[in-house]
Design an enzyme around this catalytic site. Structure first.
Site, PDB file in Angstrom:
ATOM      1  N   PHE A  93      27.272   3.331  70.874  1.00  0.00           N
ATOM      2  CA  PHE A  93      27.270   4.467  69.966  1.00  0.00           C
ATOM      3  C   PHE A  93      26.328   4.215  68.781  1.00  0.00           C
ATOM      4  O   PHE A  93      25.611   5.090  68.325  1.00  0.00           O
ATOM      5  CB  PHE A  93      28.694   4.746  69.466  1.00  0.00           C
ATOM      6  CG  PHE A  93      28.711   5.656  68.275  1.00  0.00           C
ATOM      7  CD1 PHE A  93      28.448   7.028  68.433  1.00  0.00           C
ATOM      8  CD2 PHE A  93      28.919   5.170  66.995  1.00  0.00           C
ATOM      9  CE1 PHE A  93      28.432   7.855  67.321  1.00  0.00           C
ATOM     10  CE2 PHE A  93      28.900   6.010  65.894  1.00  0.00           C
ATOM     11  CZ  PHE A  93      28.659   7.357  66.054  1.00  0.00           C
ATOM     12  N   GLU A  94      26.366   2.956  68.298  1.00  0.00           N
ATOM     13  CA  GLU A  94      25.510   2.604  67.162  1.00  0.00           C
ATOM     14  C   GLU A  94      24.038   2.801  67.526  1.00  0.00           C
ATOM     15  O   GLU A  94      23.238   3.320  66.751  1.00  0.00           O
ATOM     16  CB  GLU A  94      25.765   1.154  66.730  1.00  0.00           C
ATOM     17  CG  GLU A  94      27.176   0.964  66.181  1.00  0.00           C
ATOM     18  CD  GLU A  94      27.571  -0.508  65.991  1.00  0.00           C
ATOM     19  OE1 GLU A  94      26.670  -1.387  66.117  1.00  0.00           O
ATOM     20  OE2 GLU A  94      28.740  -0.783  65.718  1.00  0.00           O
ATOM     21  N   LEU A  95      23.713   2.374  68.741  1.00  0.00           N
ATOM     22  CA  LEU A  95      22.341   2.522  69.220  1.00  0.00           C
ATOM     23  C   LEU A  95      21.959   3.991  69.290  1.00  0.00           C
ATOM     24  O   LEU A  95      20.888   4.408  68.830  1.00  0.00           O
ATOM     25  CB  LEU A  95      22.207   1.843  70.594  1.00  0.00           C
ATOM     26  CG  LEU A  95      20.880   1.972  71.340  1.00  0.00           C
ATOM     27  CD1 LEU A  95      19.719   1.474  70.486  1.00  0.00           C
ATOM     28  CD2 LEU A  95      20.916   1.177  72.646  1.00  0.00           C
TER      29      LEU A  95
END
Ligand SMILES: *[C@@H]1O[C@H](CO)[C@@H](O)[C@H](O)[C@H]1NC(C)=O
Ligand SMILES: *[C@@H]1O[C@H](CO)[C@@H](O)[C@H](O)[C@H]1NC(C)=O
Ligand SMILES: *[C@@H]1O[C@H](CO)[C@@H](O)[C@H](O)[C@H]1NC(C)=O
Ligand SMILES: *[C@@H]1O[C@H](CO)[C@@H](O)[C@H](O)[C@H]1NC(C)=O
Ligand SMILES: *[C@@H]1O[C@H](CO)[C@@H](O)[C@H](O)[C@H]1NC(C)=O
Ligand SMILES: *[C@@H]1O[C@H](CO)[C@@H](O)[C@H](O)[C@H]1NC(C)=O
Length: 587
Positions: free
Chosen positions: A499-501
């Site tokens: 998700f961070e990516l």
């Protein structure tokens, strides 16, 4: 010049007429020496006192005469010859070098040949310097003169016509004799009373009618003169004959040898339009009657021959052979000449040799320079490019260290990079010596990037106070960061960290200053569950591969690559340290 001769003539006349010249210091005061020669032969007169005559005038016995030390006059360039013609009516006149058959050299007057017209009375004047040892008291130089009467007899009168040999060829290495030609012509001769000269010098210890050579050497060649006395019509005469001795080897049995060009169909590089000199060096073996033929000619395809302008350049003579350097000129080399044969031809009595030269156009020196220069330039460009390609990262880092503008100033962002990695379950950490992605992200990254290179990192666990909504926090932090470092691994792509990516990709699309740095920590396979954008980003974004222990040192290629992608910060004091160029490419 003429007036000088006049003065000399006057002087000589005075001497002869008045006889008041002091000759006491001269080698001989006896005034007249009489010589007989045979017409048509080579003949020599020396401006010197003949020993043969001296013995007679002084009435020395044969024994006394042979023990008399011959006092040769040391001749100088001051000798001058005068002649009064046969009938004795004309005055003495200086002999000048304008008679084709008379030359004077050193102390001798040479007739080749002597003729009836040469009969007459001669005077030679000489500056005489007595031997300083023997006559020390009067070693003053003085003018002396000799009077010589020459009578040339017709050759037919002498009974020895056929046997006279005035020119002799002696084979080097053989045993031979040089006979005195005059002796054979006289029947009633004391054959033991001959005086010999060689090249104008007395030939010592030789009183016989011939010189006996046990072995002929090259040095034995020269002009030999033999004298003897004859009493004719109550007067003593010196009969003189000359033998020219040449020392030779046997005639060659070989054809001429062409030394240069070294082989047939020799190819010569030429420039069109330029003049050309063709050279041929030929060695001819000795021949007594040497009659060589040497030619340079050119031959076209139809075998038409044409002689070239040619000449001898040098001739080196040796006893056994002579080398002739023969050259031909071409005013201008034309295209036609490239198709023709240039032939050097040499012939002696044995046979002939030839050498053919072909012409070939020379590539211009300019052309070679261009080729050479271009090659060098290309190679240099290639090598420079390869160097730049291999060391691009280091070059950029080096440049940043000293020059580049700090891009972090004024962008109002808090962090240089946000580190995104797969969070770890506590029981995973089985082997502490094995560096896993958790310890990489939490320990090594801050240790190198923060402590060593002075970047500010954001680690969620470390820097974010828990409590807020995870997704909102993440977006907020990424917005506050200039870079997002993703530590990719199989666990990462299958964990919520993706998700961070994804968030980073979306934000990067809006914010030009936000960039992603993908670190492939361990190999992974993209799963189908990955969002489409993430897959696209993984395919196109630059990825730096972690090479475990090789990548650990802070000055390794890995860290150089990370720093290359990190924002430009002017922390020269920290950046410069431990910086080193590694010959590897970022991947
Ligand atoms: C020369 O010497 C010989 C004896 O040696 C003598 O008989 C003769 O008379 C001499 N002649 C002259 C011209 O002196
Ligand atoms: C010798 O002299 C005569 C006349 O004095 C002249 O005709 C003749 O050509 C001369 N011969 C030589 C060989 O000098
Ligand atoms: C003249 O003198 C020179 C030098 O001494 C010598 O080499 C040369 O052979 C002499 N010439 C003759 C004809 O004797
Ligand atoms: C000797 O002299 C005579 C006359 O003076 C002359 O006819 C004769 O030819 C001379 N002999 C020689 C050998 O010269
Ligand atoms: C070159 O020298 C040789 C030998 O001395 C001679 O026979 C020939 O005539 C000379 N040729 C020229 C062109 O001078
Ligand atoms: C050169 O020698 C060859 C034999 O070796 C002969 O056939 C040819 O006729 C000679 N050429 C001349 C020009 O004499």
């Amino acid at each position: 010049m003429f007036s000088l001769y006049c003065i000399l003539f006057w002087l000589v006349r005075r001497i002869l007429v008045k006889g008041d010249f002091d000759l006491s210091g001269c080698p001989s005061t006896e005034s007249t020496w009489r010589y007989r020669a045979r017409s048509g032969e080579k003949f020599l007169l020396f401006c010197d006192v003949p020993r043969q005559g001296l013995c007679h005038k002084r009435n020395l016995s044969k024994k006394q005469c042979s023990s008399t030390v011959y006092q040769g006059i040391s001749y100088s360039s001051d000798i001058q010859w005068y002649k009064q013609s046969q009938n004795g009516l004309q005055p003495y006149a200086a002999i000048q070098n304008n008679h084709p058959h008379i030359i004077w050299e050193n102390n001798s007057l040479q007739f080749s040949p002597v003729g009836f017209n040469d009969s007459g009375s001669y005077i030679c004047t000489i500056k005489y310097k007595p031997n300083p040892v023997k006559e020390s008291r009067k070693s003053k130089e003085m003018n002396c003169f000799l009077k010589i009467i020459l009578e040339v007899q017709p050759k037919e009168k002498t009974p020895c016509m056929d046997s006279v040999k005035n020119e002799l060829y002696l084979l080097i290495g053989s045993t031979d004799l040089v006979p005195c030609p005059a002796v054979d012509c006289e029947g009633n001769l004391q054959r033991e009373d001959i005086t010999w000269y060689k090249n104008g010098q007395l030939y010592p210890n030789q009183r016989k009618a011939y010189i006996d050579f046990k072995e002929i050497y090259y040095e034995d060649h020269g002009v030999y003169v033999c004298d003897y006395n004859q009493f004719v019509n109550s007067t003593w005469w010196i009969i003189r004959a000359v033998v020219e001795v040449k020392t030779i080897v046997k005639n060659t049995l070989s054809i001429p040898i062409i030394l240069d060009p070294t082989h047939d169909m020799f190819t010569l590089e030429v420039e069109l339009g330029k003049p050309l000199i063709l050279e041929c060096k030929i060695r001819f073996g000795f021949e007594r009657n040497f009659n060589p033929v040497i030619k340079w000619y050119v031959e076209d395809a139809k075998l038409n021959k044409e002689e070239l302008k040619q000449e001898n350049k040098s001739i080196i003579k040796q006893v056994e052979w002579e080398t002739i350097h023969y050259i031909a000129y071409l005013k201008k080399v034309t295209k036609k000449d490239l198709l023709r044969n240039f032939i050097c031809f040499a012939q002696n009595s044995v046979g002939n040799s030839t050498r053919t030269i072909k012409l070939k156009q020379k590539r211009g020196v300019f052309f070679i320079y261009i080729i050479f220069g271009t090659t060098i330039t290309l190679v240099t460009i290639l090598m420079t490019s390869a160097f730049i390609y291999r060391y691009w990262v280091e070059i950029v880092l080096l440049y940043r260290t000293y020059k580049a503008k700090d891009e972090t100033l004024g962008d109002r962002k808090e962090f240089d990079a946000f580190v995104s990695y797969a969070k770890q379950d506590s029981f995973d950490n089985l082997d502490p010596s094995f560096l896993n992605e958790g310890s990489f992200a939490l320990d090594l990254l801050p240790k190198v990037l923060e402590k060593k290179y002075g970047y500010t990192l954001c680690l969620f666990e470390r820097d974010v106070t828990p409590g807020g909504a995870y997704t909102e926090d993440i977006v907020k932090i990424i917005k506050q960061s200039r870079r997002v470092i993703c530590v990719l691994s199989p666990r990462y792509v299958s964990s919520p960290a993706v998700f961070e990516l994804q968030a980073a990709i979306n934000l990067a699309l809006q914010d030009q200053t936000l960039k992603l740095i993908l670190i492939k920590f361990s190999p992974f396979r993209e799963t189908d569950s990955l969002p489409h954008r993430v897959k696209q980003a993984l395919a196109v974004l630059p990825t730096i591969t972690w090479r475990s222990s090789k990548s650990i040192p802070p000055n390794s290629r890995f860290w150089n690559c990370v720093r290359y992608h990190m924002p430009v910060k002017n922390r020269g004091d920290l950046e410069g340290k431990g910086f080193k160029i590694f010959p590897r490419i970022c991947s």
